[in-house]
Design a protein around this motif. Structure first.
Motif, PDB file in Angstrom:
ATOM      1  N   ALA A 189      -6.739  41.048  20.160  1.00  0.00           N
ATOM      2  CA  ALA A 189      -6.350  42.443  19.914  1.00  0.00           C
ATOM      3  C   ALA A 189      -5.157  42.817  20.777  1.00  0.00           C
ATOM      4  CB  ALA A 189      -7.526  43.366  20.193  1.00  0.00           C
TER       5      ALA A 189
ATOM      6  N   ALA B  69     -10.841  47.586  20.869  1.00  0.00           N
ATOM      7  CA  ALA B  69     -11.531  46.536  20.112  1.00  0.00           C
ATOM      8  C   ALA B  69     -13.025  46.532  20.433  1.00  0.00           C
ATOM      9  CB  ALA B  69     -10.912  45.182  20.415  1.00  0.00           C
TER      10      ALA B  69
ATOM     11  N   VAL C 139     -17.732  42.328  20.461  1.00  0.00           N
ATOM     12  CA  VAL C 139     -16.563  41.473  20.270  1.00  0.00           C
ATOM     13  C   VAL C 139     -16.409  40.544  21.475  1.00  0.00           C
ATOM     14  CG1 VAL C 139     -14.944  43.123  21.310  1.00  0.00           C
ATOM     15  CG2 VAL C 139     -14.104  41.437  19.666  1.00  0.00           C
TER      16      VAL C 139
ATOM     17  N   ARG D 258     -10.980  40.226  22.130  1.00  0.00           N
ATOM     18  CA  ARG D 258     -10.241  41.237  22.898  1.00  0.00           C
ATOM     19  C   ARG D 258      -8.821  40.783  23.211  1.00  0.00           C
ATOM     20  NH1 ARG D 258     -13.988  42.037  27.780  1.00  0.00           N
ATOM     21  NH2 ARG D 258     -15.266  40.423  26.845  1.00  0.00           N
TER      22      ARG D 258
END
Length: 450
Positions: A193, A178, A185, A190
Motif C-alpha cells: 500500500a 490499509a 492485512v 501494508r
C-alpha cells in the motif's frame, strides 16, 4: 576548461528568473525519492525479517552494507552527472533513466523481497539505492542550476521541503489506511500500500518535469578528484556546511532512533508512538513555509541557528516539565516536527555556494557537491543510531523494561541532539564570518571589469 553553462553569480539571468510554475514543478519532481526515503527504511527491514529466509542479524548487516555502498557510490554518481552525457537537459535525462530501474526494483522488493537470499537481496538493494541516488542527486543539482540569488534558492528548496513533508504524511498514512480498510492485512500488504504511492508520484514527476527549464551541461573527461579535494579543503564555507549537514542529521537521527523508546518509557504512550511520529511530520509540513519566509528575510544561517536553538530549548524544557497525556504529547510532537526542516537550509545554502565554488574550481560540479551533502546526511543518521544504541547499552536500558532507566533515556533523548545542534550553531557562526571574509569571486571579477 569545460563547465556547466550557467550565468555568472554576478550577472543574474533575468529571462530565466524563477516563476511559480517552475518552483511548483521542480518541487513535484522530488516525489519519487521522497516517498522512498524514511518510510521505506521503517517498513522494509521488518518485512524482510518476517519472511524468515535470513536472520534478523543479517537484516541489520544488509542495511549496514548498503549504507557503506552509498558512501562509495554517491560521489561517483555526482561526478557522472557533472561530467558525462553532454547536451541540453542532462539533469532531466539522468532522472528519467533512473526511474525505470527504480520502479522495477521496487516492485521486486515488495513482492518477493522477503523470500530472497542474502546475496540476491544485497545485489538488488545495491542497484535500487544506486538508482535512488542517481535520481536524487540529478534533481538536487538541477535546482542549483535554476537559482540566481539566495532568495531564489530559499524559495525553491523551501517548496521542495514542503512538498516532501506532505508526501511523507501521505506515505505514513497509507499503511494505516490499509489496516483500517482491510482488517488483518499482512505486513506485505501494508508495504505494498505504501509502495503504491511511488507509482502515483512517478506520473506526477513525469508531468512536472516538462515544466522545469532544462540546463545544458558540457561534459569533461576524467575525474580530477585530487585537484577538486584541494579546492574544497581551501574553501572554508563549503567544509563548514558539510559539518553543519552532518551535525543536523546526527541530531535528527538521534531523535528518530530514540523516539519509540521515549514514547513508551517516558511518556507511557507505547501504543500511540506511531501517531506521535506522524504528528511530528505534520508539524514539519506546517512549519516548512514559515521557515522558508524566515530564511528569505533573515538569511539561511540565521534561520537555521534559530531552528536549532528553538528545538533544543523545547527538548530541555521537557526535562523539567514532561508532557503528560496524549494531548500534550501530540502537541510536543507537532512542535518537535518544526525542527525537521534542516535540509531546506543546507540544500539552499549549497546552491548559493556553487557559483563561488565553480570560479575556484574552474568548472561547475554541483552534482558532486550535492552528492557529498547527501553523504554527510547519511553518515550523520548512521552515526546517531550507532551512538544512541551504544549509550543506551552503557546506561543499562532494557527495551523490555524501559521504565527502569526512563530518566537516563530522557536525558539522552534531550541532550544528545541538543549538543549536536549547539555545535552546529557554532559552525554556522564561523560560516557566516568566513563568507564575509571571502567575498563572491564572481562579483569581484565583474567589479574589476567595470
Amino acid at each position: 576548461m569545460a563547465s556547466t553553462t550557467l550565468p555568472s553569480a554576478g550577472q543574474p539571468d533575468k529571462a530565466a528568473a524563477l516563476r511559480p510554475r517552475t518552483v511548483a514543478a521542480y518541487a513535484a519532481t522530488a516525489g519519487p525519492t521522497v516517498i522512498l526515503g524514511l518510510p521505506f527504511s521503517v517498513y522494509l527491514p521488518p518485512y524482510i525479517a518476517e519472511g524468515g529466509v535470513i536472520s534478523v542479524a543479517l537484516v541489520g548487516l544488509l542495511f549496514s552494507l548498503t549504507t557503506i555502498w552509498d558512501g562509495v557510490v554517491d560521489p561517483l554518481i555526482g561526478t557522472m552527472v557533472d561530467r558525462v552525457r553532454a547536451g541540453l537537459g542532462s539533469h532531466r535525462r539522468w532522472m528519467l533513466l533512473a526511474l525505470v530501474p527504480l520502479a522495477l526494483l521496487l516492485l521486486a522488493l515488495v513482492t518477493v523481497g522477503d523470500r530472497l537470499s542474502f546475496a540476491a537481496l544485497f545485489l538488488m538493494m545495491v542497484f535500487f539505492y544506486s538508482s535512488y541516488s542517481l535520481y536524487e542527486v540529478a534533481q538536487l543539482s538541477w535546482g542549483a542550476a535554476l537559482v540566481r540569488n539566495p532568495h531564489d534558492s530559499a524559495l525553491l528548496y523551501g517548496m521542495r521541503d514542503w512538498f516532501a513533508k506532505v508526501a511523507l504524511i501521505v506515505a505514513f498514512a497509507a499503511p494505516a489506511a490499509a489496516q483500517i480498510l482491510i482488517p488483518g492485512v499482512s505486513l506485505q500488504g501494508r508495504i505494498m500500500a505504501y509502495a503504491s504511492l511511488f507509482m502515483l508520484m512517478v506520473p506526477i514527476a513525469l508531468y512536472a518535469v516538462r515544466f522545469v527549464p532544462p540546463r545544458a551541461v558540457v561534459a569533461e573527461p576524467g575525474i580530477g578528484w585530487r585537484y577538486e579535494i584541494r579546492v574544497s579543503l581551501a574553501f572554508p564555507p563549503l567544509m563548514l556546511l558539510l559539518g553543519v549537514q552532518f551535525l543536523n542529521s546526527f541530531a535528527f537521527g538521534s531523535l528518530t532512533s530514540l523516539f519509540v523508546f521515549f514514547a513508551a518509557a517516558v511518556l507511557d504512550l507505547d501504543g500511540q508512538s506511531a501517531l506521535l511520529l506522524f504528528a511530528s511530520f505534520i508539524g514539519g509540513a506546517i512549519a516548512s513555509p514559515v521557515w522558508t519566509v524566515l530564511a528569505r528575510r533573515f538569511g539561511k544561517p540565521r534561520a537555521m541557528m534559530a531552528m536549532g536553538v528553538l528545538i533544543a530549548g523545547l527538548l530541555i524544557v521537557t526535562l523539567f516539565q514532561r508532557p503528560t497525556g496524549i494531548a500534550q504529547a501530540t502537541g510536543f510532537s507537532l512542535m518537535l516536527g518544526t525542527g525537521f526542516v534542516g535540509l531546506l537550509f543546507t540544500y539552499s545554502m549549497l546552491a548559493d555556494l556553487i557559483p563561488r565554488d565553480a570560479v575556484r574550481c574552474g568548472r561547475n560540479r554541483s552534482a558532486f557537491l550535492f552528492a557529498l551533502l547527501n553523504l554527510m546526511q547519511k553518515f550523520g543518521v548512521a552515526a546517531a543510531i550507532a551512538v544512541s544504541y551504544l549509550l543506551l547499552d552503557l546506561v543499562g536500558f532494557d527495551p523490555q523494561n524501559g521504565v527502569a532507566a526512563a530518566r537516563e533515556l530522557h536525558l539522552l533523548f534531550a541532550l544528545q541532539p541538543t549538543v549536536s545542534w549547539m555545535i552546529m550553531v557554532g559552525l554556522l557562526i564561523l560560516m557566516r564570518r568566513a563568507l564575509v571574509r571571502d567575498p563572491d569571486p564572481a562579483l569581484a571579477i565583474a567589479a574589476a571589469r567595470q
